[in-house]
Motif scaffolding. Structure first.
Motif, mmCIF file in Angstrom:
data_model
loop_
_atom_site.group_PDB
_atom_site.id
_atom_site.type_symbol
_atom_site.label_atom_id
_atom_site.label_comp_id
_atom_site.label_asym_id
_atom_site.label_seq_id
_atom_site.Cartn_x
_atom_site.Cartn_y
_atom_site.Cartn_z
ATOM 1 N N LEU A 294 0.569 -1.201 -0.288
ATOM 2 C CA LEU A 294 -0.076 -0.033 -0.136
ATOM 3 C C LEU A 294 0.943 1.090 0.019
ATOM 4 C CD1 LEU A 294 -2.745 1.300 0.208
ATOM 5 C CD2 LEU A 294 -2.508 1.085 2.736
ATOM 6 N N ALA B 113 -7.744 1.527 3.195
ATOM 7 C CA ALA B 113 -6.597 2.128 2.689
ATOM 8 C C ALA B 113 -5.954 3.300 3.360
ATOM 9 C CB ALA B 113 -6.791 1.994 1.069
ATOM 10 N N SER C 60 -2.542 0.072 -4.148
ATOM 11 C CA SER C 60 -2.410 -1.328 -3.655
ATOM 12 C C SER C 60 -2.645 -2.304 -4.475
ATOM 13 C CB SER C 60 -3.086 -1.261 -2.181
ATOM 14 O OG SER C 60 -3.219 -2.594 -1.669
#
Length: 466
Positions: free
Chosen positions: A311, A465, A456
């Motif tokens: 991420l 996220a 991601s």
């Protein structure tokens, strides 16, 4: 247990400290009798009095290791020996433990017991129970705002610690000087194995989230240990530089891995080096989470190729970048109130994009459809209206200061000169010079303020996220 035999001892005061010396008698041929020869310091007496517990120097303990198992206390002309247990405490000290501050260190004990830290330290630093000393020093650093190591002894006198015996600053320095790279590797290896074992034991199938970051700095401390070329800072300090990269386990905040790289290596490339070491790290079922600077295509491809989740925080300020292209395509949607997330208070959109990469990169290999693989990447775009407005207001205030200084004939500083060049138009008529604000340049400077982007391969939900 039989008490070891003390060598001849002298106690001399220097300043506020009583130091302990040993000596040897030598024969004086002229006087035809023995006399005291050269003396050698072997420790000091704790507490600032002539009587008290002796803290022996490490050099003496290396010569006479049997003294590590005893506390030696001077009482008048006598020396009292008390055996120490495994944690370096005496029976008397154990009986008096209720008089020590123990609440905070007890809490730290529980955290250590519930994490792989204690076991990893024990495996890496078993010699002379150094793992207990290191843990005690860590407790001191965590619990004291002023963690000057010279204050450790005072702290240890009133605090229950894993290592109960006194440690002078010189002893603490020796503990850390003895640490070798192989011991550090052992610590992290055991820590990772224990963490994965705990995860499997409790049936936790979630990925391990690792926060990733690196920083550059002067490496003067280990100048003699690493073969680094010297680089110059802007302030002309001629010091070698390193990049220190660390992976930290998200749930506990404990370091999972770190490595020092040559300062010539850009921060983004250090991630590639960590990924290339994946076989040795045995990283499985993990997600790298990083700030800006690591989201270039090479790092994304390396993660995909090595099956490492990620991420990454994406740079939005790079002109004509893929990130700006995505933002431009969604600007109108990112101002739709239906797109504002009630929890994060920001507008958000997720774009699923088919990403192509080399699945098995071989040097010299010709790229073709057969060598490529594709996967879905989730590009999460966010817009914070308040951040954008703050940026606009801040820029206007800076512009006003520049205009005021020009009007008053005052000299502009370096930042103001840069702003003058960035958002003003210069006009010359004969000897007269004037400036006007370029609305187009101001809009361009503010165009991507308030936007953020995360990418991601694992996390498809924009809120998660974030």
């Amino acid at each position: 247990m039989e008490n070891p035999k003390l060598p001849p001892i002298l106690v001399n005061k220097a300043g506020s400290v009583y130091y302990v010396y040993t000596y040897k008698n030598v024969w004086d041929r002229e006087l035809k009798r023995s006399k005291r020869g050269e003396s050698k310091k072997i420790g000091k007496i704790l507490g600032g009095q002539k009587d008290g517990v002796i803290c022996f120097d490490e050099s003496f303990l290396q010569e006479r290791p049997e003294f590590r198992s005893f506390q030696v206390e001077r009482k008048g002309k006598e020396y009292v020996f008390t055996p120490l247990n495994e944690s370096g405490t005496t029976l008397t000290q154990l009986q008096e433990v209720k008089q020590l501050h123990a609440g905070a260190t007890w809490a730290l004990d529980q955290l250590v017991a519930q994490s792989p830290v204690g076991e990893a330290l024990k495996w890496a630093f078993p010699q002379r129970r150094d793992y207990l000393k290191i843990l005690s020093i860590c407790y001191f650093i965590i619990l004291n705002q002023d963690n000057n190591i010279s204050k450790y002894e005072t702290f240890a006198e009133v605090t229950r610690l894993p290592w109960g015996a006194p440690l002078a600053p010189s002893s603490i320095s020796r503990v850390f000087r003895k640490i070798r790279n192989q011991q550090i590797e052992t610590y992290f290896s055991v820590f990772r194995d224990e963490l994965l074992e705990q995860q499997e034991k409790y049936g936790d199938k979630n990925e391990i989230t690792l926060a990733l970051d690196s920083t550059s700095g002067s490496n003067y401390v280990i100048n003699n240990l690493l073969n680094l070329e010297r680089h110059r800072y802007e302030d002309e300090d001629n010091l070698p530089l390193i990049n220190l990269l660390a992976l930290t386990e998200y749930e506990s905040g404990i370091a999972f891995f770190y490595r020092a790289y040559d300062g010539k290596v850009p921060a983004a490339k250090t991630v590639s080096q960590v990924i290339s070491e994946n076989a040795g790290l045995s990283l499985k079922n993990v997600v790298f989470v990083s700030d800006k600077g690591y989201s270039d295509a090479k790092n994304i491809n390396d993660c995909l190729r090595n099956k490492l989740g990620f991420l990454f925080n994406v740079q939005c300020a790079m002109p004509d970048s893929f990130a700006q292209e995505l933002i431009d395509g969604e600007k109108e949607n990112l101002r739709d109130l239906n797109r504002m997330d009630w929890l994060t208070k920001v507008f958000q959109i997720t774009k699923e994009i088919n990403w192509t990469f080399e699945s098995d990169l071989v040097e010299g290999q010709v790229t073709s459809k057969k060598t490529k693989e594709s996967t879905i990447l989730y590009w999460h775009i966010y817009f914070n209206r308040q951040f954008a407005e703050n940026a606009r207001q801040g820029l206007i205030e800076r512009i006003d200061r520049v205009r005021e200084k020009i009007y008053n004939g005052e000299e502009l500083d370096e930042n103001e000169l840069t702003l003058l060049e960035d958002v003003f138009e210069k006009h010359e008529e004969g000897d007269m010079i004037s400036y006007t604000i370029s609305n187009e340049k101001v809009d361009q400077k503010l165009r991507y303020k308030g936007y953020q982007m995360l990418v991601s391969d694992k996390i498809s939900d924009a809120r998660k996220a974030w």
